[in-house]
Design an enzyme around this catalytic site. Structure first.
Site, PDB file in Angstrom:
ATOM      1  N   CYS A  87      36.791 -13.873  36.576  1.00  0.00           N
ATOM      2  CA  CYS A  87      35.782 -13.033  35.918  1.00  0.00           C
ATOM      3  C   CYS A  87      35.248 -13.755  34.672  1.00  0.00           C
ATOM      4  O   CYS A  87      35.960 -14.526  34.032  1.00  0.00           O
ATOM      5  CB  CYS A  87      36.393 -11.692  35.527  1.00  0.00           C
ATOM      6  SG  CYS A  87      35.179 -10.551  34.800  1.00  0.00           S
ATOM      7  N   CYS A 121      38.810  -4.430  34.286  1.00  0.00           N
ATOM      8  CA  CYS A 121      37.566  -5.212  34.405  1.00  0.00           C
ATOM      9  C   CYS A 121      36.340  -4.308  34.169  1.00  0.00           C
ATOM     10  O   CYS A 121      36.171  -3.271  34.818  1.00  0.00           O
ATOM     11  CB  CYS A 121      37.493  -5.845  35.797  1.00  0.00           C
ATOM     12  SG  CYS A 121      36.028  -6.874  36.017  1.00  0.00           S
ATOM     13  N   ARG A 180      38.062 -12.727  27.708  1.00  0.00           N
ATOM     14  CA  ARG A 180      39.505 -12.622  27.471  1.00  0.00           C
ATOM     15  C   ARG A 180      40.331 -13.243  28.594  1.00  0.00           C
ATOM     16  O   ARG A 180      41.557 -13.200  28.562  1.00  0.00           O
ATOM     17  CB  ARG A 180      39.885 -11.141  27.318  1.00  0.00           C
ATOM     18  CG  ARG A 180      39.218 -10.463  26.135  1.00  0.00           C
ATOM     19  CD  ARG A 180      39.336  -8.959  26.214  1.00  0.00           C
ATOM     20  NE  ARG A 180      38.627  -8.425  27.373  1.00  0.00           N
ATOM     21  CZ  ARG A 180      38.595  -7.131  27.716  1.00  0.00           C
ATOM     22  NH1 ARG A 180      39.221  -6.253  26.967  1.00  0.00           N
ATOM     23  NH2 ARG A 180      37.927  -6.737  28.782  1.00  0.00           N
ATOM     24  N   ASP A 231      34.718 -12.467  31.936  1.00  0.00           N
ATOM     25  CA  ASP A 231      35.285 -11.827  30.741  1.00  0.00           C
ATOM     26  C   ASP A 231      35.894 -12.878  29.797  1.00  0.00           C
ATOM     27  O   ASP A 231      36.719 -13.692  30.213  1.00  0.00           O
ATOM     28  CB  ASP A 231      36.366 -10.823  31.190  1.00  0.00           C
ATOM     29  CG  ASP A 231      36.796  -9.897  30.063  1.00  0.00           C
ATOM     30  OD1 ASP A 231      37.204 -10.411  28.994  1.00  0.00           O
ATOM     31  OD2 ASP A 231      36.725  -8.671  30.240  1.00  0.00           O
ATOM     32  N   HIS A 284      41.235  -9.220  36.859  1.00  0.00           N
ATOM     33  CA  HIS A 284      42.028  -8.732  35.727  1.00  0.00           C
ATOM     34  C   HIS A 284      41.935  -7.215  35.649  1.00  0.00           C
ATOM     35  O   HIS A 284      40.933  -6.623  36.050  1.00  0.00           O
ATOM     36  CB  HIS A 284      41.576  -9.385  34.415  1.00  0.00           C
ATOM     37  CG  HIS A 284      40.193  -8.999  33.985  1.00  0.00           C
ATOM     38  ND1 HIS A 284      39.950  -8.031  33.031  1.00  0.00           N
ATOM     39  CD2 HIS A 284      38.983  -9.423  34.388  1.00  0.00           C
ATOM     40  CE1 HIS A 284      38.640  -7.911  32.859  1.00  0.00           C
ATOM     41  NE2 HIS A 284      38.032  -8.748  33.670  1.00  0.00           N
TER      42      HIS A 284
HETATM   43 ZN    ZN Z   1      36.104  -8.570  34.433  1.00  0.00          ZN
END
Ligand code: ZN
Length: 206
Positions: free
Chosen positions: A42, A101, A46, A44, A98
């Site tokens: 992803c 999400c 993080r 993301d 994750h």
């Molecule tokens: Zn995500």
């Protein structure tokens, strides 16, 4: 612009430290690119691939998009996949989602803005087939679906037909504790046909 200058400062310090700890690291890397792993994760911020699995530059080829989708008409991913499989000859392809999400959450809440609704159509379809209101279950199911898509992909299948050792893995990462959980759906060839998973049941038993 201070925050941008800080990034460049950080880079200089990082490069100095790497070279200090591993003399010749960059000049060696310059002449070779032989990662064993393709990471599909992803976007993301993080969930940074290299840091999570403790590898240095040169060890993992990375593709990231919103909610780690494997869509066989996505020319970007298909080019990455072909290059990774046919040229770099990676041995492992890891789909890592994750928990929590944001893309999956938006689908669950029916709040996908603009293009995202189109991008996440497969997740919406998955949700409608499973009717699971739980975000984390959906995040796991999403990883399983993407691994299944990879197992059906012609680039992957042709590599298997040529006898290549190529393994697909489904992982999920917890932002809350920094740990990756292996969903244990590893596949290593056509003989391991992607079963027509009862995704609802799979969420409970896997
Ligand atoms: Zn995500």
């Amino acid at each position: 612009m201070k925050e941008i200058a800080k990034l460049l400062d950080n880079n200089r310090i990082w490069a100095q430290n790497v070279e200090k700890n591993i003399p010749g690291f960059f000049s060696k890397l310059e002449s070779q690119h032989k990662p064993k792993f393709l990471w599909i994760g992803c976007s993301d911020s993080r969930v940074p691939a290299d840091q999570l699995i403790g590898v240095m530059p040169g060890e993992v080829f990375v593709h990231r998009n919103i909610s780690n989708q494997v869509i066989n008409t996505d020319i970007n991913l298909m080019c990455v996949l072909q290059y990774a499989v046919d040229v770099l000859k990676v041995k492992h392809i890891i789909v890592c989602g994750h928990y929590g999400c944001g893309g999956i959450d938006a689908v669950l809440k029916d709040q996908t803005p603009g293009l995202l609704a189109h991008w996440l159509e497969n997740v919406k379809d998955l949700m409608e087939r499973n009717r699971t209101p739980n975000l984390d279950d959906m995040c796991e199911l999403n990883v399983k679906l993407q691994v299944r898509n990879l197992a059906l992909n012609s680039i992957v299948r042709k590599a298997w037909d040529r006898g290549r050792s190529l393994y697909l893995h489904g992982w999920i990462y917890s932002i809350a504790n920094g740990l990756i959980h292996d969903l244990c759906i590893t596949r290593g060839g056509r003989h391991q046909e992607p079963e027509h998973i009862d995704l609802k049941r799979a969420a409970k038993t896997d």
